[in-house]
Design a protein around this motif. Structure first.
Motif, mmCIF file in Angstrom:
data_model
loop_
_atom_site.group_PDB
_atom_site.id
_atom_site.type_symbol
_atom_site.label_atom_id
_atom_site.label_comp_id
_atom_site.label_asym_id
_atom_site.label_seq_id
_atom_site.Cartn_x
_atom_site.Cartn_y
_atom_site.Cartn_z
ATOM 1 N N TYR A 6 -59.603 -25.914 79.790
ATOM 2 C CA TYR A 6 -58.392 -26.229 79.029
ATOM 3 C C TYR A 6 -58.677 -27.203 77.890
ATOM 4 O O TYR A 6 -58.194 -27.030 76.755
ATOM 5 N N PHE A 7 -59.476 -28.234 78.172
ATOM 6 C CA PHE A 7 -59.659 -29.306 77.193
ATOM 7 C C PHE A 7 -60.885 -29.118 76.297
ATOM 8 O O PHE A 7 -60.935 -29.686 75.203
ATOM 9 N N VAL A 8 -61.886 -28.346 76.729
ATOM 10 C CA VAL A 8 -63.157 -28.290 75.995
ATOM 11 C C VAL A 8 -63.446 -26.919 75.372
ATOM 12 O O VAL A 8 -63.907 -26.838 74.239
ATOM 13 N N VAL A 9 -63.167 -25.847 76.106
ATOM 14 C CA VAL A 9 -63.538 -24.506 75.635
ATOM 15 C C VAL A 9 -62.569 -24.034 74.551
ATOM 16 O O VAL A 9 -61.352 -24.045 74.768
ATOM 17 N N PRO A 10 -63.075 -23.598 73.382
ATOM 18 C CA PRO A 10 -62.189 -23.110 72.320
ATOM 19 C C PRO A 10 -61.838 -21.641 72.545
ATOM 20 O O PRO A 10 -62.512 -20.943 73.294
ATOM 21 N N GLU A 11 -60.793 -21.190 71.887
ATOM 22 C CA GLU A 11 -60.468 -19.766 71.900
ATOM 23 C C GLU A 11 -61.258 -19.081 70.782
ATOM 24 O O GLU A 11 -61.202 -19.503 69.633
ATOM 25 N N THR A 12 -62.006 -18.035 71.137
ATOM 26 C CA THR A 12 -62.840 -17.340 70.141
ATOM 27 C C THR A 12 -62.339 -15.934 69.845
ATOM 28 O O THR A 12 -62.985 -15.204 69.089
ATOM 29 N N LYS A 13 -61.212 -15.568 70.408
ATOM 30 C CA LYS A 13 -60.672 -14.220 70.241
ATOM 31 C C LYS A 13 -60.518 -13.855 68.765
ATOM 32 O O LYS A 13 -59.823 -14.521 68.018
ATOM 33 N N LYS A 14 -61.196 -12.766 68.359
ATOM 34 C CA LYS A 14 -61.078 -12.183 67.018
ATOM 35 C C LYS A 14 -61.391 -13.170 65.893
ATOM 36 O O LYS A 14 -60.933 -13.007 64.767
ATOM 37 N N LYS A 15 -62.168 -14.200 66.201
ATOM 38 C CA LYS A 15 -62.558 -15.165 65.172
ATOM 39 C C LYS A 15 -63.971 -14.881 64.693
ATOM 40 O O LYS A 15 -64.832 -14.490 65.473
ATOM 41 N N SER A 16 -64.202 -15.090 63.405
ATOM 42 C CA SER A 16 -65.544 -14.943 62.860
ATOM 43 C C SER A 16 -66.389 -16.149 63.278
ATOM 44 O O SER A 16 -65.862 -17.188 63.691
ATOM 45 N N LEU A 17 -67.697 -16.000 63.126
ATOM 46 C CA LEU A 17 -68.594 -17.096 63.475
ATOM 47 C C LEU A 17 -68.303 -18.330 62.624
ATOM 48 O O LEU A 17 -68.364 -19.457 63.119
ATOM 49 N N TYR A 18 -67.968 -18.120 61.361
ATOM 50 C CA TYR A 18 -67.656 -19.243 60.476
ATOM 51 C C TYR A 18 -66.488 -20.057 61.031
ATOM 52 O O TYR A 18 -66.537 -21.292 61.088
ATOM 53 N N MET A 19 -65.428 -19.388 61.439
ATOM 54 C CA MET A 19 -64.250 -20.077 61.970
ATOM 55 C C MET A 19 -64.577 -20.820 63.255
ATOM 56 O O MET A 19 -64.147 -21.958 63.467
ATOM 57 N N ILE A 20 -65.370 -20.178 64.113
ATOM 58 C CA ILE A 20 -65.743 -20.803 65.388
ATOM 59 C C ILE A 20 -66.568 -22.058 65.139
ATOM 60 O O ILE A 20 -66.350 -23.110 65.761
ATOM 61 N N GLN A 21 -67.547 -21.960 64.215
ATOM 62 C CA GLN A 21 -68.395 -23.108 63.913
ATOM 63 C C GLN A 21 -67.591 -24.268 63.316
ATOM 64 O O GLN A 21 -67.833 -25.426 63.649
ATOM 65 N N LYS A 22 -66.628 -23.956 62.436
ATOM 66 C CA LYS A 22 -65.783 -25.001 61.871
ATOM 67 C C LYS A 22 -64.982 -25.708 62.965
ATOM 68 O O LYS A 22 -64.843 -26.938 62.964
ATOM 69 N N GLU A 23 -64.468 -24.928 63.902
ATOM 70 C CA GLU A 23 -63.676 -25.515 64.986
ATOM 71 C C GLU A 23 -64.542 -26.394 65.877
ATOM 72 O O GLU A 23 -64.128 -27.493 66.278
ATOM 73 N N LEU A 24 -65.740 -25.933 66.182
ATOM 74 C CA LEU A 24 -66.638 -26.721 67.034
ATOM 75 C C LEU A 24 -67.050 -28.022 66.352
ATOM 76 O O LEU A 24 -67.241 -29.045 67.015
ATOM 77 N N ALA A 25 -67.186 -27.957 65.037
ATOM 78 C CA ALA A 25 -67.585 -29.160 64.290
ATOM 79 C C ALA A 25 -66.406 -30.079 64.005
ATOM 80 O O ALA A 25 -66.581 -31.165 63.446
ATOM 81 N N GLY A 26 -65.189 -29.642 64.369
ATOM 82 C CA GLY A 26 -64.008 -30.456 64.130
ATOM 83 C C GLY A 26 -63.582 -30.492 62.684
ATOM 84 O O GLY A 26 -62.941 -31.445 62.231
ATOM 85 N N GLU A 27 -63.941 -29.438 61.927
ATOM 86 C CA GLU A 27 -63.602 -29.378 60.510
ATOM 87 C C GLU A 27 -62.483 -28.372 60.278
ATOM 88 O O GLU A 27 -62.218 -27.507 61.109
ATOM 89 N N GLU A 28 -61.847 -28.471 59.129
ATOM 90 C CA GLU A 28 -60.773 -27.552 58.768
ATOM 91 C C GLU A 28 -61.289 -26.489 57.810
ATOM 92 O O GLU A 28 -62.199 -26.737 57.028
#
Length: 480
Positions: free
Chosen positions: A444-466
């Motif tokens: 709930y607190f750590v794992v992001p949702e990756t459904k239908k997201k590109s690698l770029y979007m996932i990497q931005k989310e993991l890095a805490g960037e917009e």
């Protein structure tokens, strides 16, 4: 069951490469399911090994189940190197070969040494399947179907487990083990006709062959193929750009996105194994014998296998709709509740209470448990770890995760019977229930949702960037 198999055939034909490559996962499932019906025979007198072979002790039985994990731990770095640096086709053949050797040794074994060595070889092949299947499948499908088709690794694995449960119940040791030999042979024969991965071909500067492979894999859909070729070209340009500005492997490894990705990958592998699923699958028949159920232990095991297959079928239909994260949370909650109830049953039984009227409880709770595990914890981690890392770091990161998975699977399977002796079978189930409950909060607190997201979007989310502009995800998309 009919609808599940029709669904598998439909999706497999939708993308021709799905079925042949996942036959290696089916072969792995047979390896995982084999001990459950065979341990009863190997622990009996006379031993199916013949001659002067003695029945397997409890300690030897735990080694037999866990040696597959040792093989997986040793072979994972090798297969990861081959799959990421060399031909996917070569890797596929090398996945099937150890399985053939292992089943030949097991079918003809006349001693524990030969039997154990055979299981070790089967672990080598199983490690290769875990590396090859997600990589090959994710390189030939679109982002929109990445999740559902990614679950086929576990769907086919569970199909192999069910196959082993059914045939192992009714066939002799030698006959069953000989039939198991067919699984890797059929995989290699089917994989022979598969093209090389288009991503690999493109990276080898062979776009003509990459286009030809996509045309075959995607049934001649010219528009979709050309769109994919454009994505591959963009991905190649992005990688070149990264190489020109980046530097060391250490810098990539220590980036915020990678470190968080490793935390997520390690956490999901721990969640997968501390759910207790590998131990339960290896000792299913023994568990039902201990429960004293009125239903035949072997029949209960087959029912569990069917339900497990159904659970992954549900996952494959829901993962790209509901998402990975919510399925992981629901899976952990359902597993924790069923394991806690199962622990309560064995606590009452162990303390002398009459549980004859609760004979239905073990099969019911184990059924909920395996469906719950299959719904998320058993399948989604393998999807997520192949989605959250950049191509430069993915091979290393996935290797670390799979090695940890095999190490934990070995420890749990090897010492499950010892743990039973120390804290009791009820304590074991309560321990696994606690782990599932703890993992709920992690997801709930750590794992992001990756459904239908590109690698770029996932990497931005993991890095805490917009994401700073509207179509950034399309512009910087990298093929996963």
């Amino acid at each position: 069951m009919y609808y599940i198999y029709m669904y598998i055939i439909y999706i497999s034909l939708h993308r021709f490469g799905i079925f042949p490559v996942n036959l290696s996962a089916f072969a792995t499932g047979v390896v995982i399911g084999w001990p459950s019906p065979m341990l009863i025979l190997l622990q009996s007198v006379p031993s199916p090994l013949g001659g002067d072979a003695k029945p397997l002790s409890t300690d030897s039985s735990s080694w037999l189940c866990s040696l597959m994990c040792v093989g997986g731990l040793l072979a994972t770095p090798v297969y990861s190197y081959l799959a990421n640096r060399h031909s996917r086709k070569l890797t596929g053949y090398l996945v099937g070969l150890p399985d053939v050797i292992g089943w030949l040794m097991i079918a003809t074994a006349r001693s524990k040494t030969t039997l154990f060595t055979g299981r070790l070889f089967l672990g080598f092949g199983s490690a290769g399947s875990t590396i090859l299947c997600p990589l090959y499948v994710l390189e030939i499908v679109e982002d929109d179907t990445r999740g559902s088709l990614g679950t086929f690794l576990v769907l086919f694995t569970n199909g192999g487990i069910l196959f082993a449960y059914v045939l192992g119940t009714y066939l002799s040791y030698t006959t069953f083990s000989t039939i198991c030999l067919a699984a890797p042979i059929v995989f290699m024969a089917a994989f022979y006709w598969m093209p090389e991965s288009p991503v690999y071909l493109f990276n080898q500067k062979n776009p003509a062959e990459a286009r030809k492979a996509l045309m075959w894999l995607w049934g001649g859909d010219l528009i979709a193929v050309e769109q994919e070729m454009m994505k591959l070209a963009e991905a190649t340009d992005t990688v070149k750009e990264n190489h020109s500005t980046k530097s060391s492997f250490v810098k990539n490894l220590t980036s915020k996105a990678t470190m968080r990705g490793l935390l997520i990958g390690v956490g999901l592998m721990v969640n997968n194994q501390l759910s207790g699923i590998f131990a339960v699958l290896s000792y299913t028949v023994n568990i039902f014998q201990d429960a004293g159920s009125d239903i035949s232990p072997n029949l209960c095991t087959i029912i569990i296998g069917v339900l497990q297959l159904f659970g992954v079928y549900l996952t494959s239909t829901l993962v790209d709709r509901a998402g990975r994260k919510i399925l992981l949370i629901v899976s952990n909650v359902a597993s924790a509740i069923s394991l806690a109830a199962l622990g309560g049953f064995f606590f009452l039984k162990g303390h002398g209470y009459n549980v004859a009227h609760l004979g239905w409880l073990p099969i019911t709770n184990l059924s909920i448990y395996v469906v719950g595990i299959a719904l998320g914890v058993g399948s989604n981690p393998f999807i997520v770890i192949n989605e959250i890392f950049t191509p430069e770091i993915r091979g290393f990161a996935v290797t670390v995760c799979i090695c940890l998975l095999n190490a934990l699977a070995f420890l749990i399977t090897r010492f499950f019977t010892d743990l039973n002796t120390i804290i009791g079978v009820d304590g074991c189930y309560w321990f696994f229930a606690f782990c599932c409950l703890s993992s709920t909060f992690f997801c709930y607190f750590v794992v992001p949702e990756t459904k239908k997201k590109s690698l770029y979007m996932i990497q931005k989310e993991l890095a805490g960037e917009e994401i700073t502009f509207k179509r950034a995800d399309e512009r910087f998309r990298t093929h996963i």
